[in-house]
Design a protein around this motif. Sequence first.
Motif, PDB file in Angstrom:
ATOM      1  N   THR A   1     134.464 -42.675  67.495  1.00  0.00           N
ATOM      2  CA  THR A   1     135.213 -41.922  68.496  1.00  0.00           C
ATOM      3  C   THR A   1     134.464 -41.906  69.828  1.00  0.00           C
ATOM      4  O   THR A   1     135.081 -41.918  70.899  1.00  0.00           O
ATOM      5  N   ALA A   2     133.137 -41.904  69.765  1.00  0.00           N
ATOM      6  CA  ALA A   2     132.342 -41.898  70.993  1.00  0.00           C
ATOM      7  C   ALA A   2     132.604 -43.133  71.836  1.00  0.00           C
ATOM      8  O   ALA A   2     132.574 -43.074  73.075  1.00  0.00           O
ATOM      9  N   LEU A   3     132.883 -44.266  71.183  1.00  0.00           N
ATOM     10  CA  LEU A   3     133.188 -45.484  71.933  1.00  0.00           C
ATOM     11  C   LEU A   3     134.579 -45.398  72.555  1.00  0.00           C
ATOM     12  O   LEU A   3     134.791 -45.864  73.684  1.00  0.00           O
ATOM     13  N   HIS A   4     135.532 -44.799  71.841  1.00  0.00           N
ATOM     14  CA  HIS A   4     136.850 -44.550  72.431  1.00  0.00           C
ATOM     15  C   HIS A   4     136.698 -43.766  73.734  1.00  0.00           C
ATOM     16  O   HIS A   4     137.244 -44.136  74.777  1.00  0.00           O
ATOM     17  N   LEU A   5     135.965 -42.656  73.663  1.00  0.00           N
ATOM     18  CA  LEU A   5     135.815 -41.794  74.832  1.00  0.00           C
ATOM     19  C   LEU A   5     135.124 -42.528  75.974  1.00  0.00           C
ATOM     20  O   LEU A   5     135.472 -42.336  77.141  1.00  0.00           O
ATOM     21  N   LYS A   6     134.149 -43.376  75.651  1.00  0.00           N
ATOM     22  CA  LYS A   6     133.465 -44.140  76.691  1.00  0.00           C
ATOM     23  C   LYS A   6     134.421 -45.118  77.369  1.00  0.00           C
ATOM     24  O   LYS A   6     134.391 -45.283  78.594  1.00  0.00           O
ATOM     25  N   LEU A   7     135.292 -45.761  76.589  1.00  0.00           N
ATOM     26  CA  LEU A   7     136.252 -46.695  77.174  1.00  0.00           C
ATOM     27  C   LEU A   7     137.246 -45.977  78.080  1.00  0.00           C
ATOM     28  O   LEU A   7     137.606 -46.493  79.143  1.00  0.00           O
ATOM     29  N   TYR A   8     137.685 -44.780  77.687  1.00  0.00           N
ATOM     30  CA  TYR A   8     138.561 -44.004  78.571  1.00  0.00           C
ATOM     31  C   TYR A   8     137.846 -43.669  79.879  1.00  0.00           C
ATOM     32  O   TYR A   8     138.443 -43.697  80.963  1.00  0.00           O
TER      33      TYR A   8
ATOM     34  N   VAL B   1     128.073 -51.062  76.357  1.00  0.00           N
ATOM     35  CA  VAL B   1     129.405 -51.354  76.895  1.00  0.00           C
ATOM     36  C   VAL B   1     129.491 -50.889  78.352  1.00  0.00           C
ATOM     37  O   VAL B   1     130.012 -51.597  79.219  1.00  0.00           O
ATOM     38  N   ALA B   2     128.949 -49.709  78.626  1.00  0.00           N
ATOM     39  CA  ALA B   2     128.975 -49.171  79.987  1.00  0.00           C
ATOM     40  C   ALA B   2     128.156 -50.044  80.940  1.00  0.00           C
ATOM     41  O   ALA B   2     128.568 -50.309  82.074  1.00  0.00           O
ATOM     42  N   GLU B   3     127.009 -50.514  80.483  1.00  0.00           N
ATOM     43  CA  GLU B   3     126.162 -51.375  81.308  1.00  0.00           C
ATOM     44  C   GLU B   3     126.873 -52.682  81.643  1.00  0.00           C
ATOM     45  O   GLU B   3     126.852 -53.152  82.786  1.00  0.00           O
ATOM     46  N   TYR B   4     127.532 -53.269  80.632  1.00  0.00           N
ATOM     47  CA  TYR B   4     128.295 -54.496  80.861  1.00  0.00           C
ATOM     48  C   TYR B   4     129.418 -54.257  81.872  1.00  0.00           C
ATOM     49  O   TYR B   4     129.639 -55.074  82.780  1.00  0.00           O
ATOM     50  N   HIS B   5     130.107 -53.145  81.728  1.00  0.00           N
ATOM     51  CA  HIS B   5     131.276 -52.847  82.560  1.00  0.00           C
ATOM     52  C   HIS B   5     130.915 -52.756  84.041  1.00  0.00           C
ATOM     53  O   HIS B   5     131.743 -53.063  84.904  1.00  0.00           O
ATOM     54  N   GLN B   6     129.695 -52.346  84.339  1.00  0.00           N
ATOM     55  CA  GLN B   6     129.281 -52.234  85.737  1.00  0.00           C
ATOM     56  C   GLN B   6     129.311 -53.583  86.443  1.00  0.00           C
ATOM     57  O   GLN B   6     129.577 -53.657  87.647  1.00  0.00           O
ATOM     58  N   GLN B   7     129.035 -54.659  85.718  1.00  0.00           N
ATOM     59  CA  GLN B   7     129.014 -55.997  86.306  1.00  0.00           C
ATOM     60  C   GLN B   7     130.293 -56.788  86.040  1.00  0.00           C
ATOM     61  O   GLN B   7     130.676 -57.640  86.839  1.00  0.00           O
ATOM     62  N   HIS B   8     130.941 -56.491  84.918  1.00  0.00           N
ATOM     63  CA  HIS B   8     132.131 -57.242  84.506  1.00  0.00           C
ATOM     64  C   HIS B   8     133.171 -56.246  83.998  1.00  0.00           C
ATOM     65  O   HIS B   8     133.205 -55.953  82.805  1.00  0.00           O
ATOM     66  N   PRO B   9     133.992 -55.705  84.870  1.00  0.00           N
ATOM     67  CA  PRO B   9     134.947 -54.668  84.456  1.00  0.00           C
ATOM     68  C   PRO B   9     135.797 -55.077  83.254  1.00  0.00           C
ATOM     69  O   PRO B   9     136.343 -56.177  83.209  1.00  0.00           O
ATOM     70  N   ILE B  10     135.866 -54.185  82.293  1.00  0.00           N
ATOM     71  CA  ILE B  10     136.651 -54.407  81.072  1.00  0.00           C
ATOM     72  C   ILE B  10     138.113 -54.089  81.372  1.00  0.00           C
ATOM     73  O   ILE B  10     138.417 -53.092  82.017  1.00  0.00           O
TER      74      ILE B  10
ATOM     75  N   ASP C   1     138.530 -63.425  79.319  1.00  0.00           N
ATOM     76  CA  ASP C   1     137.171 -63.217  78.838  1.00  0.00           C
ATOM     77  C   ASP C   1     137.106 -61.902  78.062  1.00  0.00           C
ATOM     78  O   ASP C   1     137.378 -60.832  78.619  1.00  0.00           O
ATOM     79  N   ILE C   2     136.735 -61.993  76.786  1.00  0.00           N
ATOM     80  CA  ILE C   2     136.582 -60.815  75.942  1.00  0.00           C
ATOM     81  C   ILE C   2     135.091 -60.644  75.648  1.00  0.00           C
ATOM     82  O   ILE C   2     134.471 -61.527  75.038  1.00  0.00           O
ATOM     83  N   ALA C   3     134.517 -59.534  76.088  1.00  0.00           N
ATOM     84  CA  ALA C   3     133.095 -59.283  75.853  1.00  0.00           C
ATOM     85  C   ALA C   3     132.851 -59.026  74.366  1.00  0.00           C
ATOM     86  O   ALA C   3     133.653 -58.374  73.698  1.00  0.00           O
ATOM     87  N   ILE C   4     131.722 -59.548  73.870  1.00  0.00           N
ATOM     88  CA  ILE C   4     131.322 -59.330  72.483  1.00  0.00           C
ATOM     89  C   ILE C   4     129.990 -58.590  72.479  1.00  0.00           C
ATOM     90  O   ILE C   4     129.031 -59.004  73.141  1.00  0.00           O
ATOM     91  N   PHE C   5     129.939 -57.510  71.717  1.00  0.00           N
ATOM     92  CA  PHE C   5     128.712 -56.717  71.594  1.00  0.00           C
ATOM     93  C   PHE C   5     128.250 -56.737  70.142  1.00  0.00           C
ATOM     94  O   PHE C   5     129.068 -56.648  69.224  1.00  0.00           O
TER      95      PHE C   5
END
Length: 204
Positions: free
Chosen positions: A75-82, A150-159, A133-137
């Motif tokens: 659930t924490a990842l859901h909230l981070k994506l929102y 995921v947040a660090e990646y998003h700063q350079q490559h918006p999801i 492009d789909i990011a893989i973690f």
Amino acid sequence: MNSDAAKSALIDAGKWISNKGWVPATGGNFSIKTDDGFVVTASGHDKGCLTHQHFLELSENGEIRSGDGKPSAETALHLKLYQLVPNTGCVLHTHSVAATVLSRFETNNILQINGYEMQKSLSGIASHHTPVDIAIFDNDQDIERLAAKVAEYHQQHPISHAVLIRGHGLYALGKDVSETRRHIEGLEFLFACELERIKLESMK
């Protein structure tokens, strides 16, 4: 959207996704942003047989307001994506064979798909010439640490549409449940095509 409407939408989505075989063995978790927080599936339930009792209502900060059971650690990842993608209204996490296998086969941190008409099923993609492009973690049982990556990646490559967790599954995003379902269906078609292409190339 109010909480009851969100639960009904996720019950319907759960039946559809389960019939596709994308959430085996009680896997996956679903959420929708509501008028005053989020609704998320409780852990350990068959996603094809959800009822209104199988959800938790959370505040915008992820605090449980009502509902029985416990939320998945994911659930924490859901909230981070929102948080990262503010126009997201729904997150659906699935465990298809194609998504899981491709996430392990691709050793880079990006799965790039190009040349398929079905790419246009994804919002903002107008041509089969526009790469997806789909990011893989890498999978991590420490979800807070995974969310930070995921947040660090998003700063350079918006999801925009989805992320893959290696050996685990797909998190698809959309402005609402209908768009998220379309993104999942389009991506699953593309993943299946890529798997078939890889198999055929290996036979040459």
